[in-house]
Design a protein around this motif. Structure first.
Motif, short mmCIF file in Angstrom:
data_model
loop_
_atom_site.label_atom_id
_atom_site.label_comp_id
_atom_site.label_asym_id
_atom_site.label_seq_id
_atom_site.Cartn_x
_atom_site.Cartn_y
_atom_site.Cartn_z
N ALA A 187 14.50 2.13 -4.57
CA ALA A 187 13.30 2.19 -5.41
C ALA A 187 13.02 0.85 -6.05
O ALA A 187 11.85 0.43 -6.17
CB ALA A 187 13.48 3.27 -6.48
N GLU A 188 14.07 0.15 -6.44
CA GLU A 188 13.89 -1.17 -7.05
C GLU A 188 13.27 -2.15 -6.05
O GLU A 188 12.40 -2.95 -6.41
CB GLU A 188 15.23 -1.70 -7.55
N GLU A 224 1.46 -0.98 1.96
CA GLU A 224 2.10 0.29 2.30
C GLU A 224 3.62 0.08 2.32
O GLU A 224 4.15 -0.55 3.23
CB GLU A 224 1.61 0.81 3.64
N VAL A 225 4.28 0.58 1.31
CA VAL A 225 5.73 0.54 1.20
C VAL A 225 6.30 1.85 1.78
O VAL A 225 5.64 2.90 1.70
CB VAL A 225 6.15 0.37 -0.28
N TYR A 226 7.51 1.79 2.33
CA TYR A 226 8.16 3.00 2.85
C TYR A 226 9.38 3.32 1.99
O TYR A 226 10.48 2.81 2.22
CB TYR A 226 8.57 2.80 4.31
N PRO A 227 9.21 4.18 0.98
CA PRO A 227 10.30 4.42 0.02
C PRO A 227 11.42 5.30 0.56
O PRO A 227 12.49 5.38 -0.06
CB PRO A 227 9.59 5.11 -1.15
N ASP A 228 11.19 6.00 1.69
CA ASP A 228 12.19 6.92 2.21
C ASP A 228 13.15 6.25 3.19
O ASP A 228 14.03 6.91 3.75
CB ASP A 228 11.50 8.10 2.90
N SER A 229 13.00 4.98 3.39
CA SER A 229 13.88 4.26 4.30
C SER A 229 15.30 4.17 3.73
O SER A 229 15.47 3.87 2.54
CB SER A 229 13.37 2.85 4.56
N PRO A 230 16.31 4.39 4.56
CA PRO A 230 17.69 4.17 4.10
C PRO A 230 17.98 2.69 3.83
O PRO A 230 19.01 2.36 3.24
CB PRO A 230 18.54 4.70 5.26
N ARG A 231 17.05 1.84 4.22
CA ARG A 231 17.24 0.40 4.06
C ARG A 231 16.55 -0.14 2.80
O ARG A 231 16.56 -1.36 2.59
CB ARG A 231 16.71 -0.33 5.29
N ALA A 232 15.97 0.72 2.00
CA ALA A 232 15.23 0.25 0.82
C ALA A 232 15.53 1.12 -0.39
O ALA A 232 15.61 2.35 -0.27
CB ALA A 232 13.73 0.24 1.09
#
Length: 307
Positions: free
Chosen positions: A285-286, A275-283
């Motif tokens: 898309a790459e 489970e990845v969290y793509p909406d994080s300001p710390r992450a």
């Protein structure tokens, strides 16, 4: 009337959807990206290095979606099998592109060590419409059972059935997004005629093991590898992630077969749902794609070392 039922635009609070509501929901879904350009074109580029199998077709008029799996070219029946699935929920972007990135950049490292069967996009209709469900408002990842009502799940189960006893490791690539809380959980509550209680989206990567076969050292190996790429989700104030107790940093467990989840479709010793969290300001898309690929690599290395 619950908050979700008050704002969700389809259905009557407290009443499950019928055909009319499902038709209205479907009419609101529009194509927002291209399965052909984003996924099929990249699979086509892999044909020089892998065997590509057409394992089914989804007929959703006016659209038809061919389904493809990518296999090790030098398949060896004496070797164990690794199953990698992405896009069971089509809107979870890094699940699809992380699987493709693994094939392109890392799969060669496992040649002659394990047979790879990778299904990058189980749910192409959902991929194009950035949606969790299929056109019948059915969640494929609660449908991996006989009569589950998902053509996507049925096609994948048929593909895997001849191999299920030989699979050593299965990695199912997912995301947890802000839209889970803003759209998809409220939609589910409306669809089922239930009340909606707001939850909390974890900021970071985590894995879901099988409560019947948790394999904690395996889950930890995946977490440790991904921590080098992106941050791991902390437990909330209740010691939980999405309502489940955290059993190790970044790890929770579900009864995957009871819930008819994709991770339960084989007899694999080692299974995990990422489970990845793509909406994080710390992450970025790459990073999300790289985290998925790193999870696959770590899972395979651990499984091979602990056969």
């Amino acid at each position: 009337m619950s908050a979700a039922q008050a704002f969700y635009p389809i259905g009557t609070p407290g009443t499950a959807w019928g055909d009319a509501e499902r038709d209205e929901w479907r009419s609101r879904q529009s194509r927002r990206r291209s399965y052909e350009s984003d996924v099929l074109a990249r699979i086509e580029q892999l044909r020089g290095r892998f065997d590509v199998e057409h394992y089914g077709c989804l007929d959703y008029p006016p659209d038809r979606y061919p389904l493809f799996a990518v296999r090790s070219r030098e398949w060896n029946d004496d070797l164990p099998i690794a199953l990698v699935t992405g896009g069971v929920h089509g809107y979870e972007t890094s699940g699809v592109h992380g699987a493709l990135q693994f094939l392109d950049r890392h799969a060669a490292d496992f040649a002659g060590r394990i047979n790879l069967l990778v299904v990058p996009c189980v749910s192409p209709w959902g991929y194009e419409r950035v949606n969790r469900w299929n056109p019948d408002a059915v969640d494929p990842n609660r449908s991996f059972r006989e009569g589950g009502g998902s053509a996507e799940a049925d096609a994948l189960m048929k593909l895997v059935a001849p191999l299920r006893e030989r699979v050593l490791v299965h990695i199912d690539l997912h995301e947890t997004t802000d839209s889970d809380e803003s759209e998809f959980r409220p939609a589910k509550a409306a669809r089922d005629g239930e009340s909606f209680e707001a939850g909390e989206i974890p900021d970071g990567f985590y894995t879901v093991g099988d409560s019947e076969n948790p394999q904690p050292e395996f889950q930890t190996a995946v977490i440790e590898a991904v921590a080098k790429v992106t941050h791991i989700a902390p437990a909330d104030r209740n010691g939980e992630i999405i309502g489940s107790p955290v059993v190790a940093p970044g790890v929770i467990n579900y009864p995957v077969r009871q819930l008819a989840l994709c991770a339960g479709i084989t007899d694999a010793r080692y299974t995990t749902t990422t489970e990845v969290y793509p909406d994080s300001p710390r992450a970025t898309a790459e990073q999300c794609n790289a985290a998925q690929a790193a999870a696959v690599c770590a899972a395979l290395e651990f499984a091979l070392a602990h056969r």
